[in-house]
Design a protein around this motif. Structure first.
Motif, mmCIF file in Angstrom:
data_model
loop_
_atom_site.group_PDB
_atom_site.id
_atom_site.type_symbol
_atom_site.label_atom_id
_atom_site.label_comp_id
_atom_site.label_asym_id
_atom_site.label_seq_id
_atom_site.Cartn_x
_atom_site.Cartn_y
_atom_site.Cartn_z
ATOM 1 N N GLY A 38 87.195 39.593 -6.898
ATOM 2 C CA GLY A 38 85.977 40.134 -7.501
ATOM 3 C C GLY A 38 86.175 40.566 -8.949
ATOM 4 O O GLY A 38 85.223 40.950 -9.620
ATOM 5 N N SER A 39 87.386 40.483 -9.434
ATOM 6 C CA SER A 39 87.690 40.950 -10.781
ATOM 7 C C SER A 39 87.451 39.862 -11.819
ATOM 8 O O SER A 39 87.862 38.724 -11.644
ATOM 9 C CB SER A 39 89.150 41.404 -10.865
ATOM 10 O OG SER A 39 89.505 41.671 -12.201
ATOM 11 N N GLU A 40 86.829 40.251 -12.912
ATOM 12 C CA GLU A 40 86.638 39.310 -14.017
ATOM 13 C C GLU A 40 87.942 38.996 -14.738
ATOM 14 O O GLU A 40 88.000 38.095 -15.564
ATOM 15 C CB GLU A 40 85.644 39.907 -15.022
ATOM 16 C CG GLU A 40 86.180 41.171 -15.698
ATOM 17 C CD GLU A 40 85.161 41.861 -16.563
ATOM 18 O OE1 GLU A 40 84.904 41.373 -17.673
ATOM 19 O OE2 GLU A 40 84.638 42.892 -16.104
ATOM 20 N N HIS A 41 89.007 39.715 -14.417
ATOM 21 C CA HIS A 41 90.285 39.552 -15.103
ATOM 22 C C HIS A 41 91.214 38.563 -14.422
ATOM 23 O O HIS A 41 92.307 38.304 -14.917
ATOM 24 C CB HIS A 41 90.975 40.916 -15.235
ATOM 25 C CG HIS A 41 90.092 41.941 -15.855
ATOM 26 N ND1 HIS A 41 89.701 41.875 -17.171
ATOM 27 C CD2 HIS A 41 89.477 43.024 -15.322
ATOM 28 C CE1 HIS A 41 88.905 42.895 -17.432
ATOM 29 N NE2 HIS A 41 88.747 43.600 -16.329
ATOM 30 N N VAL A 42 90.785 38.033 -13.276
ATOM 31 C CA VAL A 42 91.604 37.081 -12.528
ATOM 32 C C VAL A 42 90.881 35.744 -12.462
ATOM 33 O O VAL A 42 89.701 35.689 -12.146
ATOM 34 C CB VAL A 42 91.900 37.598 -11.103
ATOM 35 C CG1 VAL A 42 92.667 36.563 -10.297
ATOM 36 C CG2 VAL A 42 92.677 38.906 -11.161
ATOM 37 N N VAL A 43 91.610 34.699 -12.768
ATOM 38 C CA VAL A 43 91.069 33.339 -12.742
ATOM 39 C C VAL A 43 91.530 32.648 -11.461
ATOM 40 O O VAL A 43 92.680 32.814 -11.037
ATOM 41 C CB VAL A 43 91.600 32.536 -13.973
ATOM 42 C CG1 VAL A 43 91.165 31.088 -13.921
ATOM 43 C CG2 VAL A 43 91.165 33.200 -15.260
ATOM 44 N N ARG A 44 90.646 31.891 -10.856
ATOM 45 C CA ARG A 44 91.070 31.056 -9.719
ATOM 46 C C ARG A 44 91.747 29.818 -10.294
ATOM 47 O O ARG A 44 91.085 28.885 -10.744
ATOM 48 C CB ARG A 44 89.881 30.653 -8.860
ATOM 49 C CG ARG A 44 89.414 31.746 -7.948
ATOM 50 C CD ARG A 44 88.409 31.191 -6.937
ATOM 51 N NE ARG A 44 87.947 32.237 -6.063
ATOM 52 C CZ ARG A 44 88.358 32.375 -4.797
ATOM 53 N NH1 ARG A 44 89.211 31.532 -4.286
ATOM 54 N NH2 ARG A 44 87.900 33.354 -4.059
ATOM 55 N N THR A 45 93.054 29.843 -10.302
ATOM 56 C CA THR A 45 93.813 28.752 -10.901
ATOM 57 C C THR A 45 93.909 27.571 -9.935
ATOM 58 O O THR A 45 93.984 27.755 -8.724
ATOM 59 C CB THR A 45 95.222 29.214 -11.302
ATOM 60 O OG1 THR A 45 95.877 29.742 -10.149
ATOM 61 C CG2 THR A 45 95.151 30.269 -12.393
ATOM 62 N N PRO A 46 93.935 26.360 -10.475
ATOM 63 C CA PRO A 46 93.956 25.182 -9.602
ATOM 64 C C PRO A 46 95.343 24.899 -9.024
ATOM 65 O O PRO A 46 96.359 25.261 -9.609
ATOM 66 C CB PRO A 46 93.535 24.051 -10.538
ATOM 67 C CG PRO A 46 93.970 24.505 -11.891
ATOM 68 C CD PRO A 46 93.812 26.004 -11.885
ATOM 69 N N ALA A 47 95.339 24.266 -7.874
ATOM 70 C CA ALA A 47 96.546 23.674 -7.296
ATOM 71 C C ALA A 47 96.356 22.171 -7.451
ATOM 72 O O ALA A 47 95.326 21.629 -7.060
ATOM 73 C CB ALA A 47 96.696 24.051 -5.834
ATOM 74 N N VAL A 48 97.313 21.507 -8.079
ATOM 75 C CA VAL A 48 97.154 20.089 -8.371
ATOM 76 C C VAL A 48 98.318 19.273 -7.825
ATOM 77 O O VAL A 48 99.442 19.751 -7.729
ATOM 78 C CB VAL A 48 97.000 19.835 -9.889
ATOM 79 C CG1 VAL A 48 95.744 20.495 -10.427
ATOM 80 C CG2 VAL A 48 98.215 20.320 -10.646
ATOM 81 N N ARG A 49 98.007 18.051 -7.484
ATOM 82 C CA ARG A 49 99.006 17.089 -7.008
ATOM 83 C C ARG A 49 99.181 15.998 -8.050
ATOM 84 O O ARG A 49 98.304 15.759 -8.866
ATOM 85 C CB ARG A 49 98.529 16.430 -5.722
ATOM 86 C CG ARG A 49 98.524 17.312 -4.532
ATOM 87 C CD ARG A 49 98.146 16.483 -3.289
ATOM 88 N NE ARG A 49 98.575 17.148 -2.093
ATOM 89 C CZ ARG A 49 97.848 18.049 -1.442
ATOM 90 N NH1 ARG A 49 96.654 18.364 -1.878
ATOM 91 N NH2 ARG A 49 98.315 18.625 -0.360
ATOM 92 N N GLY A 50 100.317 15.345 -7.988
ATOM 93 C CA GLY A 50 100.512 14.136 -8.783
ATOM 94 C C GLY A 50 100.919 14.344 -10.225
ATOM 95 O O GLY A 50 100.982 13.390 -10.984
ATOM 96 N N LEU A 51 101.196 15.566 -10.635
ATOM 97 C CA LEU A 51 101.624 15.789 -12.019
ATOM 98 C C LEU A 51 103.098 15.472 -12.220
ATOM 99 O O LEU A 51 103.519 15.170 -13.327
ATOM 100 C CB LEU A 51 101.364 17.234 -12.453
ATOM 101 C CG LEU A 51 99.912 17.649 -12.598
ATOM 102 C CD1 LEU A 51 99.823 19.096 -13.075
ATOM 103 C CD2 LEU A 51 99.180 16.742 -13.576
ATOM 104 N N VAL A 52 103.866 15.564 -11.147
ATOM 105 C CA VAL A 52 105.298 15.285 -11.237
ATOM 106 C C VAL A 52 105.693 14.293 -10.150
ATOM 107 O O VAL A 52 105.115 14.265 -9.079
ATOM 108 C CB VAL A 52 106.138 16.572 -11.107
ATOM 109 C CG1 VAL A 52 105.904 17.495 -12.285
ATOM 110 C CG2 VAL A 52 105.848 17.294 -9.819
#
Length: 151
Positions: A38-52
């Motif tokens: 609920g905090s504006e100070h936290v971002v929902r960061t992505p989890a990604v595949r295939g970068l490495v």
């Protein structure tokens, strides 16, 4: 530890540090999640595949916490802890922490955002640009000589 006495000492030490040996409850976990998400100070960061592709046959998933507001996951824990406190009391008394890096950065960021004074103790060996970054966010930084760190 080879003896049960060693574990007793560790458990007593943990209880002295944390006040309890009990695990948190489901309600506490859900309350923390509510505060963090609920905090504006936290971002929902992505989890990604295939970068490495350094491990053929293994599906590597990266959680891109470097995209967080302060560049690391530490902001989550600091938001949870700081938002539990009485904000007026925090503004009057401030927040103090010891950190050589990302935890201090999260505290300084939140102090600036929430208008709470912050003081960050850091090892004397921390690079000056890191000290300047925290000072630029309004934190008071005090560097501690290495020989004093364990006192």
């Amino acid at each position: 530890f080879g003896s049960s006495l060693g574990w007793v000492v560790v458990m007593a030490h943990l209880q002295a540090l944390w006040g309890s040996l009990e695990l948190c409850t489901l309600e506490e976990v859900l309350a923390a999640a509510t505060r963090v998400w609920g905090s504006e100070h936290v971002v929902r960061t992505p989890a990604v595949r295939g970068l490495v592709d350094f491990c053929p046959g293994v599906d590597v998933v990266l959680k891109l916490e470097n995209m967080q507001t302060t560049g690391s996951f530490k902001i989550r824990g600091m938001v949870n802890k700081i938002l539990q406190g009485d904000q007026q009391v925090l503004r009057e008394t401030g927040i103090v922490t010891f950190s050589a890096g990302n935890a201090g950065r999260a505290v300084a960021y939140l102090g600036q955002a929430l208008t709470v004074p912050t003081k960050i103790f850091m090892p004397q060996t921390v690079p000056e640009d890191r000290v300047a970054l925290l000072k630029g966010m309004g934190a008071v930084v005090e560097q501690v000589p290495s020989e004093k760190l364990l006192e």
